[in-house]
Design an enzyme around this catalytic site. Structure first.
Site, short mmCIF file in Angstrom:
data_model
loop_
_atom_site.label_atom_id
_atom_site.label_comp_id
_atom_site.label_asym_id
_atom_site.label_seq_id
_atom_site.Cartn_x
_atom_site.Cartn_y
_atom_site.Cartn_z
N GLY A 33 0.87 -1.55 0.27
CA GLY A 33 -0.01 0.24 -0.58
C GLY A 33 1.25 1.55 0.57
O GLY A 33 0.54 2.40 0.58
N LYS A 89 2.83 1.57 -5.42
CA LYS A 89 4.13 1.44 -6.31
C LYS A 89 3.30 1.31 -7.40
O LYS A 89 4.03 1.20 -8.16
CB LYS A 89 4.39 -0.09 -5.48
CG LYS A 89 4.97 -0.35 -6.67
CD LYS A 89 5.94 -1.47 -5.57
CE LYS A 89 4.85 -2.54 -4.66
NZ LYS A 89 4.03 -3.56 -5.65
N ASP A 104 -4.78 -1.59 -9.79
CA ASP A 104 -3.93 -1.07 -10.78
C ASP A 104 -3.86 -1.15 -11.87
O ASP A 104 -3.65 -0.30 -12.51
CB ASP A 104 -2.89 -1.92 -9.83
CG ASP A 104 -1.53 -1.30 -9.39
OD1 ASP A 104 -1.86 -0.33 -8.10
OD2 ASP A 104 -1.33 -2.01 -7.88
N ALA A 111 1.82 13.34 -2.43
CA ALA A 111 1.07 14.10 -3.42
C ALA A 111 0.64 14.66 -2.55
O ALA A 111 -0.61 13.97 -1.45
CB ALA A 111 1.12 13.47 -4.68
N CYS A 161 -25.09 0.55 -12.61
CA CYS A 161 -25.15 -1.16 -12.66
C CYS A 161 -26.56 -1.00 -11.46
O CYS A 161 -27.45 -0.43 -12.10
CB CYS A 161 -24.26 -1.70 -12.56
SG CYS A 161 -23.85 -3.52 -13.16
N ARG A 191 -25.28 -9.77 -13.50
CA ARG A 191 -25.69 -10.75 -14.66
C ARG A 191 -27.29 -10.42 -14.75
O ARG A 191 -27.45 -11.44 -15.56
CB ARG A 191 -25.73 -11.80 -12.46
CG ARG A 191 -26.13 -13.31 -13.23
CD ARG A 191 -25.63 -14.43 -12.13
NE ARG A 191 -23.93 -14.50 -11.34
CZ ARG A 191 -23.39 -13.66 -10.30
NH1 ARG A 191 -24.20 -13.37 -9.94
NH2 ARG A 191 -22.44 -14.23 -11.36
N HIS A 247 -20.86 0.11 -16.92
CA HIS A 247 -19.89 1.05 -15.50
C HIS A 247 -18.81 2.40 -16.68
O HIS A 247 -18.13 2.00 -17.10
CB HIS A 247 -18.71 -0.14 -14.97
CG HIS A 247 -19.77 -0.55 -13.76
ND1 HIS A 247 -20.11 -0.45 -12.36
CD2 HIS A 247 -20.10 -1.92 -14.11
CE1 HIS A 247 -20.81 -1.50 -11.99
NE2 HIS A 247 -20.62 -2.42 -12.69
N GLU A 275 -17.95 4.19 -15.49
CA GLU A 275 -15.80 4.77 -15.29
C GLU A 275 -14.64 4.11 -15.69
O GLU A 275 -14.20 4.06 -15.21
CB GLU A 275 -16.40 5.12 -13.15
CG GLU A 275 -16.79 3.39 -12.52
CD GLU A 275 -18.31 3.00 -12.64
OE1 GLU A 275 -18.87 3.41 -13.78
OE2 GLU A 275 -18.82 1.73 -12.39
N1 GLN Z 1 -25.78 -7.06 -8.59
C1 GLN Z 1 -26.06 -6.61 -9.97
C2 GLN Z 1 -26.07 -7.75 -10.94
O1 GLN Z 1 -25.54 -8.95 -11.08
C3 GLN Z 1 -25.09 -5.53 -10.25
C4 GLN Z 1 -24.10 -5.51 -10.36
C5 GLN Z 1 -23.75 -4.60 -10.54
O2 GLN Z 1 -23.48 -3.09 -9.92
N2 GLN Z 1 -22.01 -4.29 -11.49
O3 GLN Z 1 -26.54 -7.90 -12.41
#
Ligand code: GLN
Length: 539
Positions: free
Chosen positions: A17, A20, A74, A243, A382, A463, A508, A510
């Protein structure tokens, strides 16, 4: 361009931690700024084949790549810093290496031989590293864990061999250690660094550079001591104090001349510096606007579980010249006492991030409902998109008890469920939908305004899916599925039209956000939060 790929291996000493990953990413970034094609590899000495099954509470976020690889967080840093896309091959674990060796043994590849750590396992490690490095000018290899760990030994041995085979002018070792200060004496202590370099020497590796992590810049006395005891020239002992923000680390290291010194050792040319990056960091450090965003989540105690979201928020903030303060909210509190929802009146936006399982779900649904009815900007990621769909089905469409079968297998209104067999995804191994998937965006929607495109690709890890049987009913009441898979009945984006900013994504976003290329949906969300704050002040 160099005729051979150059390798830079980073190891860690004293404690884990240390940052690195940031040092490795920063080295990669500096060399990339010199005009080289840089790639990066993370070695994780744990036995898991990949990070997919690891609890984010214990190990931090599971990062998802374009190809569906579930990898160490990472790799998220590498992609963000270098603005590159990596593949699952860029994360080498003990599990993966042994699995490959054992599979080969069963197939008879080593027929007649005794299969051993040296040379068979080390050969496999070198093969995996060279495979991903091929075609690139530079490959930075980060060795996870701390030197001295039993499980990292085969990897260090493989890297030692690589220096021999590739030639010392093509492989450089950077050792990152901690230089603590004892409160009583107030002096920077170098002994732990000395010991960790000794451990590295036991593996036959003499580091070329020691990067000393400390609270304050390294004192001259400490630098001299490390140089003396660790057999590293003084100018190669690099001071790496804390930093202000992670993106500042390349600038700190470059001020110490680390990139130039590595380049010299590897016979590489030094290119232009990090001017663009410096400008970006200055903007991040001096924002004009300021917003507060509530983040609802299960692993609220650990920011590491949500690293990519927090980073994407920073990138979106950068695009809007803003600083974002995150208020973590424990949604279970709302289940016990609904009046606690009023905490949402004090923020300028709400994010419900991804998650699994039933804990805190009812509270999340309450929070989404509050954001919907109080016109608070909302971004559902999600699980957050699924919660928005459930909330809307229950409270606007009148489907009492609507739910996801993940939490309520026998619900009367399974608005989210596992797709029937004919639509299921088989090519990815498990039943999770992983990695990059296309999404077609409906004309005239908020999603189109955000992405300025009608076809996008974003990364998934889930899922359950919106149940196609309910789409018509839900859309007729105003929650529009503005993004869908081009051919299959997979709902990717849900949005409300009669709301300043209410959007949820089954993917997602992000995972693809970078400071030099912020995710459009995060950038627009932050903009909406700034506008909301302004109108709130007026009213
Ligand atoms: N649990 C939900 C699914 O499997 C959402 C998964 C998540 O938010 N990455 O569909």
């Amino acid at each position: 361009m160099p005729s051979k790929t150059k390798y830079i291996a980073t190891t860690g000493g004293v404690i884990s931690g240390l940052g690195k990953g940031l040092v490795s990413s920063s080295i990669g970034k500096i060399l990339q700024s010199y005009g080289y094609d840089v790639t990066m590899v993370k070695i994780d000495p744990y036995i898991n084949v990949d990070a997919g099954t690891m609890n984010p509470f214990e190990h931090g976020e599971v990062f998802v790549l374009e190809d569906g690889g579930e990898v160490d967080m990472d790799l998220g840093n590498y992609e963000r810093f270098l603005n590159i896309d990596l593949t699952k091959d860029h994360n080498i674990t003990t599990g993966k290496v042994y699995k490959a060796v054992i599979d080969k043994e069963r197939e008879g590849d080593y027929l007649g031989k005794t299969v051993q750590i040296i040379p068979h396992v080390t050969d496999e490690i070198k093969h995996e590293i060279r495979k991903v490095a091929r075609g690139h000018d530079i490959c930075v290899i980060e060795v996870g864990g701390t030197v001295g760990d039993i499980e990292s030994m085969p990897f260090l041995e493989a890297l030692r061999q690589m220096r021999m085979e590739e030639g010392p002018e093509n492989v450089v070792f950077v050792h990152v250690t901690l230089v603590p200060v004892l409160d009583v004496v107030g002096e920077q202590k170098t002994k732990p660094t000395q010991h960790s370099v000794q451990r590295l020497l036991e593996s036959g590796i003499q580091p070329d550079f020691v990067v000393a992590r400390s609270k304050k810049p390294l004192e001259e006395k400490a630098r001299r001591k490390i140089s003396n005891f660790c057999n590293v020239p003084e100018e190669n002992v690099i001071s790496d104090p804390d930093a202000r923000i992670s993106y500042e680390v390349p600038l700190i290291l470059e001020k110490e001349g680390l990139g130039k010194k590595i380049a010299k050792k590897l016979n590489l040319k030094v290119g232009t510096d990090l001017r663009k990056w410096r400008y970006m960091v200055n903007r991040m450090l001096n924002p004009k606007n300021n917003v507060r965003i509530a983040m609802a989540g299960k692993y609220t105690a650990l920011g590491d579980s949500y690293v990519s979201i927090l980073e994407a928020v920073k990138h979106g903030a950068l695009a809007n010249n803003a600083k974002v303060e995150i208020s973590w909210i424990e949604t279970e509190d709302f289940e016990k006492d609904k009046s606690k929802l009023e905490v949402l009146d004090t923020v300028d936006g709400l994010i419900v991030p991804g998650g699994f399982g039933p804990r805190g779900v009812e509270g999340k649904i309450l929070a989404v409902g509050y954001a919907r009815t109080h016109k608070i900007p909302y971004l559902g990621l999600c699980y957050g998109m699924q919660m928005a769909t459930i909330e809307f089905a229950r409270n606007v469409c009148g489907m009492k008890g609507a739910h996801t079968t993940e939490c309520a297998p026998r619900t009367k209104h399974p608005v989210l469920h596992i797709l029937p067999e004919k639509y299921q995804i088989k090519q990815m191994g498990g039943t999770l939908r992983l990695g990059s998937w296309p999404c077609k965006i409906k004309k005239g929607t908020l999603a189109e305004k955000i992405y300025k495109s009608n076809l996008i690709h974003e990364r998934h890890r889930h899922r359950y899916e919106v149940n196609p049987d309910y789409i018509e009913k839900i859309e007729s009441k105003g929650l529009v599925f503005s993004g869908k898979h081009p051919e299959r009945p997979l709902m990717e984006i849900a949005e409300l039209s009669n709301h300043p900013f209410f959007i949820g994504t089954q993917y997602h976003p992000e995972f693809k956000s970078r400071p030099e290329k912020p995710s459009p949906i995060y950038a627009e969300f932050i903009k909406a939060c700034i506008n909301y704050k302004k109108t709130k002040r007026k009213s």
